[in-house]
Write an enzyme that holds these catalytic residues in place. Structure first.
Site, PDB file in Angstrom:
ATOM      1  N   GLN A 154      41.016 -49.698  32.264  1.00  4.61           N
ATOM      2  CA  GLN A 154      41.892 -48.613  32.731  1.00  4.61           C
ATOM      3  C   GLN A 154      41.487 -48.025  34.088  1.00  4.61           C
ATOM      4  OE1 GLN A 154      43.340 -45.522  29.762  1.00  4.61           O
ATOM      5  NE2 GLN A 154      41.890 -44.275  30.903  1.00  4.61           N
ATOM      6  N   GLU A 155      40.165 -47.898  34.313  1.00  4.23           N
ATOM      7  CA  GLU A 155      39.726 -47.179  35.512  1.00  4.23           C
ATOM      8  C   GLU A 155      38.538 -47.864  36.174  1.00  4.23           C
ATOM      9  OE1 GLU A 155      38.990 -43.098  34.273  1.00  4.23           O
ATOM     10  OE2 GLU A 155      40.824 -43.147  33.079  1.00  4.23           O
ATOM     11  N   GLU A 168      46.693 -42.015  38.346  1.00  8.45           N
ATOM     12  CA  GLU A 168      45.611 -41.146  38.811  1.00  8.45           C
ATOM     13  C   GLU A 168      45.346 -41.320  40.300  1.00  8.45           C
ATOM     14  OE1 GLU A 168      42.309 -41.572  36.092  1.00  8.45           O
ATOM     15  OE2 GLU A 168      43.467 -40.617  34.486  1.00  8.45           O
ATOM     16  N   ASP A 206      36.049 -47.216  33.222  1.00  8.19           N
ATOM     17  CA  ASP A 206      36.477 -46.717  31.912  1.00  8.19           C
ATOM     18  C   ASP A 206      37.332 -47.823  31.313  1.00  8.19           C
ATOM     19  OD1 ASP A 206      37.430 -45.548  29.645  1.00  8.19           O
ATOM     20  OD2 ASP A 206      38.530 -43.916  30.639  1.00  8.19           O
ATOM     21  N   GLU A 245      32.506 -46.369  30.356  1.00  7.58           N
ATOM     22  CA  GLU A 245      33.126 -45.453  29.397  1.00  7.58           C
ATOM     23  C   GLU A 245      33.954 -46.240  28.386  1.00  7.58           C
ATOM     24  OE1 GLU A 245      35.305 -42.286  31.313  1.00  7.58           O
ATOM     25  OE2 GLU A 245      36.606 -42.008  29.588  1.00  7.58           O
ATOM     26  N   ASP A 277      34.448 -41.271  25.109  1.00 10.98           N
ATOM     27  CA  ASP A 277      35.620 -40.412  25.335  1.00 10.98           C
ATOM     28  C   ASP A 277      36.464 -40.379  24.057  1.00 10.98           C
ATOM     29  OD1 ASP A 277      38.009 -39.229  26.156  1.00 10.98           O
ATOM     30  OD2 ASP A 277      38.584 -40.817  27.540  1.00 10.98           O
ATOM     31  N   ARG A 323      42.993 -35.281  32.830  1.00 12.81           N
ATOM     32  CA  ARG A 323      43.803 -36.232  32.072  1.00 12.81           C
ATOM     33  C   ARG A 323      44.677 -37.004  33.062  1.00 12.81           C
ATOM     34  NH1 ARG A 323      43.219 -35.792  26.410  1.00 12.81           N
ATOM     35  NH2 ARG A 323      43.736 -37.988  26.666  1.00 12.81           N
ATOM     36  N   SER A 324      45.234 -38.099  32.586  1.00  7.71           N
ATOM     37  CA  SER A 324      46.080 -38.877  33.508  1.00  7.71           C
ATOM     38  C   SER A 324      47.359 -38.113  33.862  1.00  7.71           C
ATOM     39  CB  SER A 324      46.399 -40.239  32.921  1.00  7.71           C
ATOM     40  OG  SER A 324      46.894 -40.121  31.602  1.00  7.71           O
ATOM     41  N   LYS A 332      35.167 -36.274  36.592  1.00  3.01           N
ATOM     42  CA  LYS A 332      36.079 -37.407  36.786  1.00  3.01           C
ATOM     43  C   LYS A 332      37.468 -36.829  36.961  1.00  3.01           C
ATOM     44  CE  LYS A 332      37.667 -40.203  33.412  1.00  3.01           C
ATOM     45  NZ  LYS A 332      37.919 -41.373  32.530  1.00  3.01           N
TER      46      LYS A 332
HETATM   47  C1  2PG Z   1      40.536 -41.191  30.165  1.00  6.45           C
HETATM   48  C2  2PG Z   1      41.672 -40.336  30.699  1.00  6.45           C
HETATM   49  C3  2PG Z   1      41.458 -39.699  32.027  1.00  6.45           C
HETATM   50  P1  2PG Z   1      44.026 -40.209  29.635  1.00  6.45           P
HETATM   51  O1  2PG Z   1      40.772 -42.098  29.349  1.00  6.45           O
HETATM   52  O2  2PG Z   1      39.374 -40.945  30.442  1.00  6.45           O
HETATM   53  O3  2PG Z   1      41.173 -40.567  33.067  1.00  6.45           O
HETATM   54  O4  2PG Z   1      42.920 -40.926  30.556  1.00  6.45           O
HETATM   55  O5  2PG Z   1      44.184 -38.828  30.143  1.00  6.45           O
HETATM   56  O6  2PG Z   1      45.265 -41.054  29.774  1.00  6.45           O
HETATM   57  O7  2PG Z   1      43.492 -40.216  28.231  1.00  6.45           O
HETATM   58 MG    MG Z   2      38.551 -42.412  29.026  1.00 10.05          MG
END
Ligand code: 2PG
Ligand code: MG
Length: 425
Positions: free
Chosen positions: A164-165, A208, A244, A287, A314, A368-369, A390
């Site tokens: 995802q990140e 993001e 992440d 993460e 997370d 959050r995203s 973050k």
């Molecule tokens: C994450 C978040 C933030 P989301 O997984 O850490 O980057 O994503 O807010 O979509 O849960």
């Molecule tokens: Mg996360």
């Protein structure tokens, strides 16, 4: 008779978040001042998060928060008017008991959190101090290392990256302001590299603010970021990389396998895969490497990589003290992501950070995203000494709102503030 620091009124409305969905904004009025706050919303949510109350139906495609706003105007307002605006714990516990459910599903965590945050700001404004001072009045403040999400994948982008990140972490900076400059420079170097190697379509951005190039493999994304770090004149020691994985999103419960980088893998094989990526790219943070119930797999990778890598939980913890305690018992990670709206009040968020710290873990305060322009988390991270924050790419208004607030906070503190970077590198 209410004194000036008591809550006189609470208001609420629907506003839009950065994805164009409605979210709750609340205002808390004390005799002296007003505080306003709005709550964010995730896309890759943990199963155990507190409940975000949505209306369903047709308006806003079912995403409306009129019921949550109604709960602020009704039950919550009636319950908190008259309470001291600066007694955050009392206020939060009052709202928790008015709701009465373990996941705040009666009144909605989005309703409760908006009031909790707005009240903290009203208290700060009543006292004429910055929010971070209101949240923690004494001690030395340490500014967090920004973790900037410069390539987006997973549920945050329309490309084929499962992870995802992809984050840059300027630990070698001497201040938060310098870290933000370094991050911005690397972001722009990356943009130039993506255009020249993959064409202009590669610099469209995800939720993001990170680029969403048409990559499939984790290594492609990390490789281009590494090039960007060096093109900006920084060493791999100064600007670390992180990911992440948000692995619940590519885990198939039926087969028990994760589909990543063209392979369907067991938890063990996935651990090996991460270990190779860590060795190749020197990842400082990983993460959510496994799905949100995989405490044992988390513990295994933490044992293997945890000396030099922060394994951050997370979705597995959802900022919930009970789940973090379980993680500490099982030695599942050595770091925890902290998100206000996963748990739903400022006090419980503070408790989660305190618990993590006491266990020797690294707290990482996170956006959050789906975000708003509210910079609350910049103050939260500073007040409670989070090692990292973050909050997306160094681009897009709702992301830079937080980085810009950190610049102001650092300026206010001047030499009284430290920077968390050096020890983490
Ligand atoms: C994450 C978040 C933030 P989301 O997984 O850490 O980057 O994503 O807010 O979509 O849960
Ligand atoms: Mg996360």
């Amino acid at each position: 008779m209410a004194v000036k620091t008591n809550i006189l009124d609470v208001r609420a409305r629907q506003v839009l978040d950065s994805r164009g969905n409605p979210t709750v904004e609340a205002e808390v009025e004390s005799g002296r001042a007003m505080g306003r706050a709005s709550v964010p919303s995730g896309a890759s949510k943990g199963r155990h998060e507190a409940l975000e109350l949505r209306d369903g139906g047709e308006r806003f495609h079912g995403m409306g928060v009129a019921k949550a706003v109604g709960n602020v105007r009704g039950a919550l307002r009636r319950g908190v008017v008259g309470l001291r605006v600066d007694d955050q714990r009392r206020l939060d516990h009052k709202m928790i008991s008015l709701d009465g459910t373990p996941d705040k599903s009666k009144l909605g965590a989005n309703a409760i959190l908006a009031v909790s945050m707005a009240s903290a700001k009203a208290a700060a404004n009543s006292n004429g101090v910055s929010l971070f001072v209101q949240l923690r009045k004494s001690g030395r403040y340490i500014l967090p290392v920004p973790m900037m999400n410069v390539i987006n994948g997973g549920e945050h982008a329309g490309n084929d990256l499962a992870v995802q990140e992809f984050l840059i972490e300027p630990v070698g900076a001497s201040s938060c302001a310098e870290a933000i400059r370094m991050g911005s420079e690397v972001y722009h170097s990356l943009k130039a590299i993506l255009v020249s190697e993959h064409g202009r379509g590669a610099i469209n951005v995800g939720d993001e603010g990170g680029f969403a190039p048409p990559f499939r493999l984790t290594r492609e994304a990390l490789g281009s970021i590494r090039k960007a770090v060096s093109a900006s004149g920084y060493s791999e020691k100064e600007v670390k990389l992180g990911i992440d994985a948000a692995a619940s999103t590519f885990y198939d419960e039926k087969s028990g396998r994760y589909t990543l980088d063209g392979h369907a893998m067991s938890g063990e094989a996935l651990e090996d895969h991460y270990a190779r990526l860590r060795d190749e790219f020197g990842l400082l943070t990983i993460e959510d490497p496994f799905h949100e119930e995989a405490f044992d797999d988390f513990a295994s990778i933490t044992k293997r990589l945890g000396r030099s890598t922060k394994v951050i939980g997370d979705d597995i913890y959802v900022t919930n003290v009970a789940r973090i305690k379980l993680g500490i018992e099982k030695k599942a990670t050595n770091a925890v992501l902290i998100k206000l709206n996963q748990i739903g009040t400022v006090s419980e968020t503070e408790d989660a950070i305190g618990l993590a710290r006491a266990a020797g873990w690294t707290p990482v305060v996170s956006h959050r995203s789906g975000e708003t322009e509210d910079p609350f988390i910049a103050h939260l991270a500073t007040a409670f000494g989070a090692d990292f924050i973050k909050t997306g790419a160094p681009a897009r208004g709702e992301r830079v709102a937080k980085y810009n607030e950190l610049l102001r906070i650092e300026e206010e503190l001047r030499s009284k503030a430290g920077y968390a970077g050096r020890e983490l590198g």
